[in-house]
Design a protein around this motif. Structure first.
Motif, mmCIF file in Angstrom:
data_model
loop_
_atom_site.group_PDB
_atom_site.id
_atom_site.type_symbol
_atom_site.label_atom_id
_atom_site.label_comp_id
_atom_site.label_asym_id
_atom_site.label_seq_id
_atom_site.Cartn_x
_atom_site.Cartn_y
_atom_site.Cartn_z
ATOM 1 N N LEU A 55 26.840 32.577 42.995
ATOM 2 C CA LEU A 55 27.462 32.490 44.317
ATOM 3 C C LEU A 55 28.496 31.377 44.352
ATOM 4 N N VAL A 56 28.135 30.205 43.840
ATOM 5 C CA VAL A 56 29.062 29.072 43.841
ATOM 6 C C VAL A 56 30.236 29.335 42.910
ATOM 7 N N LEU A 57 29.946 29.798 41.702
ATOM 8 C CA LEU A 57 31.004 30.021 40.711
ATOM 9 C C LEU A 57 32.061 30.997 41.225
ATOM 10 N N VAL A 58 31.627 32.166 41.670
ATOM 11 C CA VAL A 58 32.567 33.216 42.057
ATOM 12 C C VAL A 58 33.246 32.894 43.384
ATOM 13 N N SER A 59 32.498 32.384 44.377
ATOM 14 C CA SER A 59 33.099 32.062 45.675
ATOM 15 C C SER A 59 34.166 30.991 45.533
ATOM 16 N N LEU A 60 33.898 29.991 44.688
ATOM 17 C CA LEU A 60 34.842 28.890 44.537
ATOM 18 C C LEU A 60 36.091 29.337 43.788
ATOM 19 N N ILE A 61 35.925 30.144 42.751
ATOM 20 C CA ILE A 61 37.087 30.642 42.011
ATOM 21 C C ILE A 61 37.977 31.485 42.926
ATOM 22 N N THR A 62 37.373 32.376 43.704
ATOM 23 C CA THR A 62 38.177 33.216 44.605
ATOM 24 C C THR A 62 38.824 32.383 45.705
ATOM 25 N N GLY A 63 38.121 31.331 46.169
ATOM 26 C CA GLY A 63 38.690 30.476 47.202
ATOM 27 C C GLY A 63 39.893 29.699 46.705
ATOM 28 N N VAL A 64 39.785 29.121 45.510
ATOM 29 C CA VAL A 64 40.895 28.343 44.950
ATOM 30 C C VAL A 64 42.059 29.259 44.590
ATOM 31 N N SER A 65 41.758 30.429 44.030
ATOM 32 C CA SER A 65 42.832 31.339 43.618
ATOM 33 C C SER A 65 43.583 31.923 44.818
ATOM 34 N N PHE A 171 39.027 26.414 36.551
ATOM 35 C CA PHE A 171 39.379 27.815 36.304
ATOM 36 C C PHE A 171 40.319 28.321 37.388
ATOM 37 N N GLY A 172 39.983 28.014 38.656
ATOM 38 C CA GLY A 172 40.809 28.470 39.765
ATOM 39 C C GLY A 172 42.216 27.904 39.726
ATOM 40 N N VAL A 173 42.341 26.598 39.412
ATOM 41 C CA VAL A 173 43.657 25.966 39.323
ATOM 42 C C VAL A 173 44.464 26.593 38.193
ATOM 43 N N ALA A 174 43.826 26.799 37.029
ATOM 44 C CA ALA A 174 44.519 27.419 35.894
ATOM 45 C C ALA A 174 44.964 28.835 36.241
ATOM 46 N N LEU A 175 44.153 29.527 37.033
ATOM 47 C CA LEU A 175 44.482 30.900 37.430
ATOM 48 C C LEU A 175 45.743 30.935 38.290
ATOM 49 N N ILE A 176 45.928 29.901 39.093
ATOM 50 C CA ILE A 176 47.122 29.819 39.930
ATOM 51 C C ILE A 176 48.367 29.561 39.071
ATOM 52 N N MET A 177 48.199 28.809 37.992
ATOM 53 C CA MET A 177 49.336 28.341 37.205
ATOM 54 C C MET A 177 49.882 29.385 36.232
ATOM 55 N N ILE A 178 49.089 30.409 35.885
ATOM 56 C CA ILE A 178 49.586 31.424 34.959
ATOM 57 C C ILE A 178 50.422 32.450 35.726
ATOM 58 N N PRO A 179 51.234 33.263 35.030
ATOM 59 C CA PRO A 179 52.069 34.255 35.719
ATOM 60 C C PRO A 179 51.246 35.169 36.620
ATOM 61 N N ALA A 180 51.817 35.507 37.760
ATOM 62 C CA ALA A 180 51.082 36.280 38.768
ATOM 63 C C ALA A 180 50.613 37.623 38.244
ATOM 64 N N ASP A 181 51.457 38.282 37.420
ATOM 65 C CA ASP A 181 51.069 39.595 36.930
ATOM 66 C C ASP A 181 49.886 39.521 35.971
ATOM 67 N N LYS A 182 49.762 38.387 35.263
ATOM 68 C CA LYS A 182 48.629 38.197 34.366
ATOM 69 C C LYS A 182 47.374 37.772 35.145
ATOM 70 N N ALA A 183 47.599 37.032 36.221
ATOM 71 C CA ALA A 183 46.466 36.519 37.005
ATOM 72 C C ALA A 183 45.849 37.592 37.891
ATOM 73 N N GLN A 184 46.656 38.581 38.305
ATOM 74 C CA GLN A 184 46.176 39.563 39.270
ATOM 75 C C GLN A 184 44.926 40.316 38.829
ATOM 76 N N ASN A 187 42.061 37.977 39.255
ATOM 77 C CA ASN A 187 41.759 37.814 40.679
ATOM 78 C C ASN A 187 41.004 39.023 41.223
ATOM 79 N N ASP A 188 41.483 40.217 40.850
ATOM 80 C CA ASP A 188 40.823 41.441 41.314
ATOM 81 C C ASP A 188 39.379 41.497 40.820
ATOM 82 N N PHE A 189 39.180 41.074 39.563
ATOM 83 C CA PHE A 189 37.825 41.083 38.994
ATOM 84 C C PHE A 189 36.893 40.174 39.789
ATOM 85 N N PHE A 190 37.338 38.939 40.015
ATOM 86 C CA PHE A 190 36.471 37.989 40.716
ATOM 87 C C PHE A 190 36.285 38.350 42.186
ATOM 88 N N GLU A 191 37.308 38.943 42.803
ATOM 89 C CA GLU A 191 37.137 39.395 44.185
ATOM 90 C C GLU A 191 36.102 40.509 44.259
#
Length: 434
Positions: A55-65, A171-184, A187-191
């Motif tokens: 719960l903490v891992l996934v909620s926090l990653i989706t929140g930061v991303s 993880f969330g910060v790194a996800l923001i920093m990579i290209p959007a098309d690669k991050a999407q 993001n979809d997976f974690f959502e």
């Protein structure tokens, strides 16, 4: 026939659990209750522990991303997160001050507290040993402990939750920093996983009436034994504990937030309260910041005049990471349980509660019951017997409704503060008059 709402089911389970426990004491069914009823309460506790890490891992990653547009709103983002963390720390510290001043856990008779202490003597000894080991470590050891050497190892134990939170933030910060098309795709997976996790929480909470019944029945027979009159002491102490929590929540809504709204937001609090009242009532009835979010945004935009650019960013983020009411409740509950078991928490242990409750609130899902899951994390991090959660589950539904109201009010307060500092607050004329 319409199905009874979950909160009524939980309240009925609580009442029946207490009734069963007292009848068991009268009828000599203490052993039967301990052997055949209490284990289902233990299973419920295990279910809460089971879901805590994911719960903490996934909620926090989706929140930061969700801060994917942070390049355009970097100033607003850092300001928002900073204020959210500040109000959360204020809430936790306020809770700790109240629980240390009024000491509701010590309202138990010395005999009962000694029984609790003896029952979990091994935990107390282990905590003392850990404290002695910490004294021999360097001053920066707590900082070292936050950074995991193996995240998969950290994911296997709830006691390493700070390491999980650290990894999720990274993880969330790194996800923001990579290209959007690669991050999407990530993001979809974690959502998607986040939706699954929230559904699991719903399934677990569906068993809450039975779990609460078993926990309360087991607690009463353990507490009262063959003396049902002792159960009255338990109910009185729980009432005292509830009063302490409610006082803390009231101070947040009627003192802390008004101070911020009037000084930074430059708005009369009566106007603010009138504007956000519909969202507060929905939060009270649903115990879910997420369910209340659409109404909160509508109230903020139409009644308070906050620009949509601010509300669309600040409020969804707040529903994810800003849990002032929940954090205050966790601080009071953790120390209350420690007091009930006769465990002395030094200043460092309580500072640890401040840090853990603050960071855990960032990953708390905005759904009913998530506060209990986060409390499990706080208890384990502080070395407090997790079984003590049975003490505070009885009145939790009512307190959950109240603390969610505080959570939503806090989100709106911060939204107004950010809007004012960004020149994005233009209250309608009818809401500015008192």
């Amino acid at each position: 026939m319409k199905k009874l709402a979950l909160h009524w089911q939980i309240l009925i389970g609580m009442a029946l659990g207490v009734l069963w426990g007292m009848l068991a004491s009268y009828l000599g069914l203490v052993e039967f209750t301990s052997d055949w009823v209490k284990p289902f309460g233990t299973i419920f506790i295990n279910l809460l522990k089971l879901i805590a890490v994911p719960l903490v891992l996934v909620s926090l990653i989706t929140g930061v991303s969700s801060l994917s547009d942070v390049s355009r709103l970097s100033r607003i983002g850092s300001k928002t997160i900073g204020i959210y963390l500040m109000t959360t720390v204020v809430a936790v510290v306020l809770g700790l001050v109240l629980v240390n001043v009024f000491e509701p856990g010590k309202a138990f008779s010395p005999e009962k507290r000694e029984e609790f202490k003896e029952q979990f003597a091994s935990t107390t000894v282990e905590k003392s040993s850990d404290a002695a080991a910490v004294e021999q470590q360097g001053p920066l050891q707590p900082l070292i402990d936050i950074v995991p050497s193996n995240i998969f190892g950290s994911l296997t134990t709830n006691s390493a939750m700070l390491q999980v939170i650290f990894f999720a933030l990274l993880f969330g910060v790194a996800l923001i920093m990579i290209p959007a098309d690669k991050a999407q795709p990530v993001n979809d997976f974690f959502e998607g996983v986040n939706l699954v996790i929230l559904q699991i929480v719903d399934l677990i909470m569906a068993t809450a009436p039975y779990g609460v019944f078993a926990l309360l029945a087991g607690l009463v027979v353990e507490f009262a034994g063959d003396d049902p009159g002792a159960a009255v002491e338990l109910l009185l102490v729980l009432g005292y504990y509830c009063i302490v929590v409610i006082v803390g929540l009231a101070l947040m809504i009627f003192v802390v937030y008004p101070l911020l709204v009037t000084t930074v937001g430059k708005t009369k609090y009566k106007s603010f309260f009138k504007g956000i009242f519909p969202a507060q009532m929905l939060a009270f009835s649903t115990s879910s910041s997420a369910a209340t979010l659409p109404v909160t945004m509508e109230c903020a935009e139409q009644n308070l005049g906050i620009n949509k650019e601010i509300t669309s960013f600040v409020l969804p983020l707040g529903a994810t990471i800003n849990m002032d009411g929940t954090s205050l409740y966790q601080a009071v509950a953790a120390v209350f349980i420690a007091q009930a078991y006769g465990i002395q928490l030094d200043i460092m242990a309580q500072l640890g509660i401040v840090m853990t409750a603050t960071l855990a609130s960032i990953g708390a899902a905005a759904v009913p019951g998530a506060g209990i899951v986060m409390l499990v994390i706080v208890l384990q991090q502080a070395g407090i017997p997790i079984e003590g959660i049975a003490l505070i589950l009885a009145p939790d539904r009512i307190l959950d409704m109240l603390r969610t109201t505080v959570n939503v009010t806090g989100d709106a307060t911060v939204s107004m503060m950010v809007a004012r500092t960004e020149g994005q607050l233009h209250p309608p004329k009818e809401t500015t008059a008192v």
